[in-house]
Write an enzyme that holds these catalytic residues in place. Structure first.
Site, mmCIF file in Angstrom:
data_model
loop_
_atom_site.group_PDB
_atom_site.id
_atom_site.type_symbol
_atom_site.label_atom_id
_atom_site.label_comp_id
_atom_site.label_asym_id
_atom_site.label_seq_id
_atom_site.Cartn_x
_atom_site.Cartn_y
_atom_site.Cartn_z
ATOM 1 N N SER A 109 0.825 -1.212 -0.073
ATOM 2 C CA SER A 109 0.004 0.040 -0.006
ATOM 3 C C SER A 109 0.918 1.122 0.056
ATOM 4 O O SER A 109 2.142 1.083 0.414
ATOM 5 C CB SER A 109 -0.904 -0.013 1.212
ATOM 6 O OG SER A 109 -1.654 -1.232 1.477
HETATM 7 N N1 SAH Z 1 -0.709 -4.964 3.815
HETATM 8 C C1 SAH Z 1 0.095 -5.428 2.628
HETATM 9 C C2 SAH Z 1 -0.485 -5.071 1.412
HETATM 10 C C3 SAH Z 1 -1.931 -5.552 1.187
HETATM 11 S S1 SAH Z 1 -2.359 -6.044 -0.481
HETATM 12 C C4 SAH Z 1 1.422 -4.762 2.763
HETATM 13 O O1 SAH Z 1 1.655 -4.139 3.660
HETATM 14 O O2 SAH Z 1 2.213 -5.175 1.793
HETATM 15 C C5 SAH Z 1 -3.836 -7.122 0.013
HETATM 16 C C6 SAH Z 1 -3.154 -8.301 0.409
HETATM 17 O O3 SAH Z 1 -4.261 -8.885 0.844
HETATM 18 C C7 SAH Z 1 -2.503 -9.007 -0.755
HETATM 19 O O4 SAH Z 1 -1.362 -9.819 -0.355
HETATM 20 C C8 SAH Z 1 -3.628 -10.189 -0.879
HETATM 21 O O5 SAH Z 1 -3.070 -11.474 -1.129
HETATM 22 C C9 SAH Z 1 -4.180 -10.388 0.465
HETATM 23 N N2 SAH Z 1 -5.482 -11.347 0.403
HETATM 24 C C10 SAH Z 1 -6.258 -10.783 -0.425
HETATM 25 N N3 SAH Z 1 -7.490 -11.699 0.024
HETATM 26 C C11 SAH Z 1 -7.148 -12.127 1.106
HETATM 27 C C12 SAH Z 1 -8.183 -13.064 2.213
HETATM 28 N N4 SAH Z 1 -9.344 -13.244 1.931
HETATM 29 N N5 SAH Z 1 -7.231 -13.302 3.401
HETATM 30 C C13 SAH Z 1 -5.912 -12.936 3.411
HETATM 31 N N6 SAH Z 1 -5.217 -12.302 2.979
HETATM 32 C C14 SAH Z 1 -5.995 -11.703 1.557
#
Ligand code: SAH
Length: 235
Positions: A84
């Site tokens: 993000s």
């Molecule tokens: N917080 C992260 C960026 C988030 S991007 C950072 O600091 O880098 C969103 C993330 O959520 C992605 O890695 C994606 O694979 C994950 N994601 C998507 N759906 C999800 C779910 N149902 N449960 C857990 N993770 C999930």
């Protein structure tokens, strides 16, 4: 002193000195990010700002993105996922009012950067990631950087983390149409949850859910955002 002695000592020092220079450069870049982007965008919590100054974001992005690590922008981390934007990470961190010892659940580990920023504030972090490879990479990276207190799990964040509930705060870093009921259940009284809700291309808003001492919840729409979707089904 002869020239030979000089060049030998220079050669011996080249490694560590270069590393120190790089570290200094990254530190200055973080300082500029805080001063030029985070503070002007309303990040004022000193604990959050200190964490943003401390966490080496360049260690959380792929090597080919490193030059942009301290731009205030999201960056690709593979698997169609992104780390993000720093201002958004800081904003979400500030919103949950992190205090040492607090129990925080993150859904969407990704690179592990948001988890590290939270951990840096002194809270205890449990974080769930739906891609096995991202969860494993984040676990190794966080351990190597000294954030061994962050617990990473490969799993589906729709279910939260019932064994470790309740949480004083929950940070969801992927968007959906509604807030998963399990997450509201796993929020402690007086807890705060923040999550992007709505269609990312039409109207996705960062929503703050506050639970009062009696378990009653109230939600507030805060600002438009664009997050990747919360996925269903382990990968
Ligand atoms: N917080 C992260 C960026 C988030 S991007 C950072 O600091 O880098 C969103 C993330 O959520 C992605 O890695 C994606 O694979 C994950 N994601 C998507 N759906 C999800 C779910 N149902 N449960 C857990 N993770 C999930």
């Amino acid at each position: 002193m002869t020239a030979g002695t000089l060049s030998l000592s220079a050669a011996l020092r080249a490694g560590p000195v270069q590393a120190q220079t790089d570290e200094h450069r990254w530190r200055s870049a973080r300082e500029r990010l805080v001063a030029d982007h985070l503070i002007p965008q309303g990040i004022s919590d000193s604990v959050t700002l200190a964490a943003m100054r401390a966490v080496p974001r360049h260690r959380f992005v792929p090597a080919d993105q490193r030059a942009r690590a301290y731009d205030d922008t999201p960056l690709p981390i593979g698997h169609d996922q992104t780390i993000s934007q720093p201002a958004v990470v800081a904003y979400m961190t500030q919103l949950v009012r992190p205090r040492p010892g607090m129990r925080v659940l993150e859904v969407g580990t990704g690179s592990g950067y948001q988890a590290a920023v939270l951990a840096e504030t002194g809270v205890r972090v449990w974080t769930v990631e739906i891609f096995r490879v991202l969860a494993e990479e984040a676990r190794v990276r966080l351990g190597a950087l000294g954030y061994g207190g962050v617990t990473v799990r490969h799993g589906d964040g729709y279910a939260g983390w019932p064994e470790e509930a309740p949480f004083d705060a929950i940070v969801v870093t992927a968007g959906a149409d509604t807030i998963p009921p399990a997450l509201i259940e796993q929020l402690a009284p007086e807890g705060r949850l923040v999550m992007p809700v709505g269609d990312p291309f039409l109207d996705q808003q960062l929503v703050l859910v506050e639970k009062d001492g009696g378990g009653k919840v109230a939600s507030t729409r805060l600002l438009p955002v664009r997050f990747v979707p919360l996925l269903r089904g382990l990968r």
